[in-house]
Design a protein around this motif. Structure first.
Motif, mmCIF file in Angstrom:
data_model
loop_
_atom_site.group_PDB
_atom_site.id
_atom_site.type_symbol
_atom_site.label_atom_id
_atom_site.label_comp_id
_atom_site.label_asym_id
_atom_site.label_seq_id
_atom_site.Cartn_x
_atom_site.Cartn_y
_atom_site.Cartn_z
ATOM 1 N N TYR A 164 0.864 -1.184 0.000
ATOM 2 C CA TYR A 164 0.000 0.000 0.000
ATOM 3 C C TYR A 164 0.899 1.231 0.000
ATOM 4 O O TYR A 164 1.647 1.457 0.957
ATOM 5 C CB TYR A 164 -0.917 0.015 1.232
ATOM 6 C CG TYR A 164 -1.564 1.378 1.426
ATOM 7 C CD1 TYR A 164 -2.337 1.950 0.412
ATOM 8 C CD2 TYR A 164 -1.372 2.113 2.601
ATOM 9 C CE1 TYR A 164 -2.897 3.208 0.562
ATOM 10 C CE2 TYR A 164 -1.946 3.373 2.765
ATOM 11 C CZ TYR A 164 -2.702 3.915 1.741
ATOM 12 O OH TYR A 164 -3.249 5.165 1.883
ATOM 13 N N GLU A 165 0.844 2.001 -1.084
ATOM 14 C CA GLU A 165 1.695 3.177 -1.225
ATOM 15 C C GLU A 165 0.848 4.385 -1.630
ATOM 16 O O GLU A 165 0.522 4.544 -2.826
ATOM 17 C CB GLU A 165 2.744 2.939 -2.302
ATOM 18 C CG GLU A 165 3.652 1.761 -2.035
ATOM 19 C CD GLU A 165 4.980 1.918 -2.744
ATOM 20 O OE1 GLU A 165 5.989 1.997 -2.039
ATOM 21 O OE2 GLU A 165 5.008 2.021 -3.972
ATOM 22 N N PRO A 166 0.468 5.223 -0.666
ATOM 23 C CA PRO A 166 -0.242 6.442 -1.054
ATOM 24 C C PRO A 166 0.649 7.249 -1.998
ATOM 25 O O PRO A 166 1.810 7.530 -1.669
ATOM 26 C CB PRO A 166 -0.439 7.189 0.274
ATOM 27 C CG PRO A 166 0.003 6.274 1.360
ATOM 28 C CD PRO A 166 0.813 5.187 0.758
ATOM 29 N N LEU A 205 1.561 -7.554 3.890
ATOM 30 C CA LEU A 205 1.058 -6.228 3.505
ATOM 31 C C LEU A 205 2.125 -5.189 3.878
ATOM 32 O O LEU A 205 2.377 -4.961 5.069
ATOM 33 C CB LEU A 205 -0.205 -5.914 4.323
ATOM 34 C CG LEU A 205 -1.564 -6.257 3.753
ATOM 35 C CD1 LEU A 205 -2.649 -6.016 4.792
ATOM 36 C CD2 LEU A 205 -1.832 -5.397 2.528
ATOM 37 N N LEU A 206 2.721 -4.588 2.867
ATOM 38 C CA LEU A 206 3.778 -3.607 3.118
ATOM 39 C C LEU A 206 3.208 -2.202 3.023
ATOM 40 O O LEU A 206 2.325 -1.935 2.210
ATOM 41 C CB LEU A 206 4.914 -3.750 2.100
ATOM 42 C CG LEU A 206 5.442 -5.160 1.838
ATOM 43 C CD1 LEU A 206 6.659 -5.099 0.912
ATOM 44 C CD2 LEU A 206 5.797 -5.877 3.133
ATOM 45 N N TYR A 207 3.762 -1.305 3.823
ATOM 46 C CA TYR A 207 3.464 0.122 3.655
ATOM 47 C C TYR A 207 4.631 0.738 2.875
ATOM 48 O O TYR A 207 5.801 0.413 3.136
ATOM 49 C CB TYR A 207 3.308 0.842 5.018
ATOM 50 C CG TYR A 207 3.353 2.338 4.791
ATOM 51 C CD1 TYR A 207 2.239 2.989 4.269
ATOM 52 C CD2 TYR A 207 4.540 3.070 4.955
ATOM 53 C CE1 TYR A 207 2.291 4.336 3.934
ATOM 54 C CE2 TYR A 207 4.599 4.415 4.629
ATOM 55 C CZ TYR A 207 3.469 5.035 4.119
ATOM 56 O OH TYR A 207 3.530 6.360 3.767
ATOM 57 N N GLY A 208 4.337 1.658 1.962
ATOM 58 C CA GLY A 208 5.398 2.371 1.253
ATOM 59 C C GLY A 208 5.073 3.841 1.110
ATOM 60 O O GLY A 208 3.914 4.225 0.877
ATOM 61 N N ASN A 226 3.237 -5.424 7.663
ATOM 62 C CA ASN A 226 4.204 -6.523 7.767
ATOM 63 C C ASN A 226 5.562 -6.161 7.180
ATOM 64 O O ASN A 226 6.387 -7.052 6.947
ATOM 65 C CB ASN A 226 3.648 -7.772 7.072
ATOM 66 C CG ASN A 226 2.233 -8.095 7.503
ATOM 67 O OD1 ASN A 226 1.321 -8.100 6.682
ATOM 68 N ND2 ASN A 226 2.028 -8.332 8.777
ATOM 69 N N GLY A 227 5.758 -4.867 6.922
ATOM 70 C CA GLY A 227 7.043 -4.455 6.382
ATOM 71 C C GLY A 227 6.874 -3.214 5.539
ATOM 72 O O GLY A 227 5.844 -2.526 5.631
ATOM 73 N N ALA A 228 7.884 -2.932 4.716
ATOM 74 C CA ALA A 228 7.855 -1.685 3.945
ATOM 75 C C ALA A 228 8.418 -1.898 2.548
ATOM 76 O O ALA A 228 9.292 -2.749 2.329
ATOM 77 C CB ALA A 228 8.667 -0.610 4.654
ATOM 78 N N LEU A 229 7.887 -1.104 1.618
ATOM 79 C CA LEU A 229 8.520 -0.935 0.307
ATOM 80 C C LEU A 229 9.138 0.454 0.343
ATOM 81 O O LEU A 229 8.441 1.445 0.590
ATOM 82 C CB LEU A 229 7.494 -1.072 -0.823
ATOM 83 C CG LEU A 229 8.040 -0.888 -2.250
ATOM 84 C CD1 LEU A 229 9.202 -1.836 -2.544
ATOM 85 C CD2 LEU A 229 6.929 -1.124 -3.282
ATOM 86 N N VAL A 230 10.447 0.513 0.123
ATOM 87 C CA VAL A 230 11.215 1.719 0.381
ATOM 88 C C VAL A 230 11.885 2.191 -0.901
ATOM 89 O O VAL A 230 12.532 1.399 -1.587
ATOM 90 C CB VAL A 230 12.314 1.419 1.439
ATOM 91 C CG1 VAL A 230 13.085 2.684 1.790
ATOM 92 C CG2 VAL A 230 11.710 0.783 2.688
ATOM 93 N N GLY A 231 11.742 3.453 -1.223
ATOM 94 C CA GLY A 231 12.413 4.004 -2.392
ATOM 95 C C GLY A 231 13.735 4.651 -1.997
ATOM 96 O O GLY A 231 14.755 3.981 -1.821
ATOM 97 N N GLY A 232 13.705 5.964 -1.804
ATOM 98 C CA GLY A 232 14.930 6.734 -1.563
ATOM 99 C C GLY A 232 15.837 6.162 -0.488
ATOM 100 O O GLY A 232 17.063 6.089 -0.669
#
Ligand code: PEP
Length: 250
Positions: A164-166, A205-208, A226-232
């Protein structure tokens, strides 16, 4: 599997040449036993080399996109089987930058996700609302439609991760209120359970969106995150390592 896997996934986007692989070496040196799954998705040009390094440690590598077809006349595209051949175990599908820059629809994302599954890859399927949609109060409708449209019927906890990435939080430094993250993640978990039963209960379910070491622990304390999707913050070993450490302790 009795609970969703904890996953820290990094998306390098269109960043990084060979010298950036030193960050991967540093990450693996510091986080040999991270207490969560670590995945990095570099540009395709680095995938094979990163996979060679990852082989020696607790890191999986993934692509940032794949074509829905397995081969053919699609100049510049990469199939899921090619990613797998280069050493990937994961692939991101439906990132908001693909949806915006390349006009990808939920139907496209579903087809890509099916292609990823057919090639034996774990798909990290991205969904999330724009600021206009959040302000209009339609966030849950939007993510429900994206989840329903982008995730194929064959999804399981083993082959699919939802991020889930707003859109308004990606690369902006803006992070939703913790209650807003919790509301969407609880909603998504309920939708996954009603569609997939036990498999949906176990899907990660990842937050990003602007996750960094300083806010990671608070985000990971949210039920159904349950974790994260991380860019920068995935580009530097120290930053991504800080997020990995927070997830490992959560
Ligand atoms: C992303 O691109 O998926 C992302 C979450 O980016 P950032 O962490 O830079 O906001």
């Amino acid at each position: 599997m009795s609970a969703p896997r904890k996953i820290a996934a990094g998306n390098w986007k269109m960043n990084g040449t060979a010298d950036a692989l030193a960050e991967v070496e540093a990450l693996l040196k510091e986080h040999a036993k991270p207490g969560c799954d670590m995945v990095l998705c570099p540009p395709a040009t680095l995938l094979h080399r990163m996979a060679g390094i990852a082989d020696k440690g607790a890191l999986a590598v993934g692509g940032q996109d794949c074509h829905a077809r397995s081969s053919g006349a699609h100049t510049g595209d990469i199939s899921a089987a090619m990613l797998q051949d280069a050493g990937a175990t994961h692939v991101i599908t439906g990132h908001s930058e693909r949806r915006t820059d390349h006009g990808e629809t939920d139907e496209d994302v579903r087809a890509k996700t099916e292609a990823a599954h057919a090639a034996g890859l774990i798909a990290i399927v991205c969904i999330g609302e724009t600021l206009e949609q959040r302000d209009a109060g339609t966030t849950l409708d939007i993510v429900a439609a994206q989840l329903g449209g982008s995730v194929p019927d064959g999804a399981t906890a083993e082959n699919t991760v939802i991020a889930y990435e707003p859109v308004w939080a990606i690369g902006t430094g803006r992070v939703p209120e913790i209650d807003q993250i919790a509301e969407v993640h609880d909603f998504l978990r309920a939708r996954l359970e009603s569609r997939f039963g036990e498999k949906g209960a176990l899907m990660s379910l990842l937050y990003g969106g602007s996750v960094k070491p300083a806010n990671a622990a608070e985000i990971f304390a949210v039920t159904n995150v349950n974790g994260a999707l991380v860019g920068g913050a995935s580009l530097k070993a120290a930053d991504f390592g800080g997020i990995v450490a927070a997830l490992g302790k959560s």
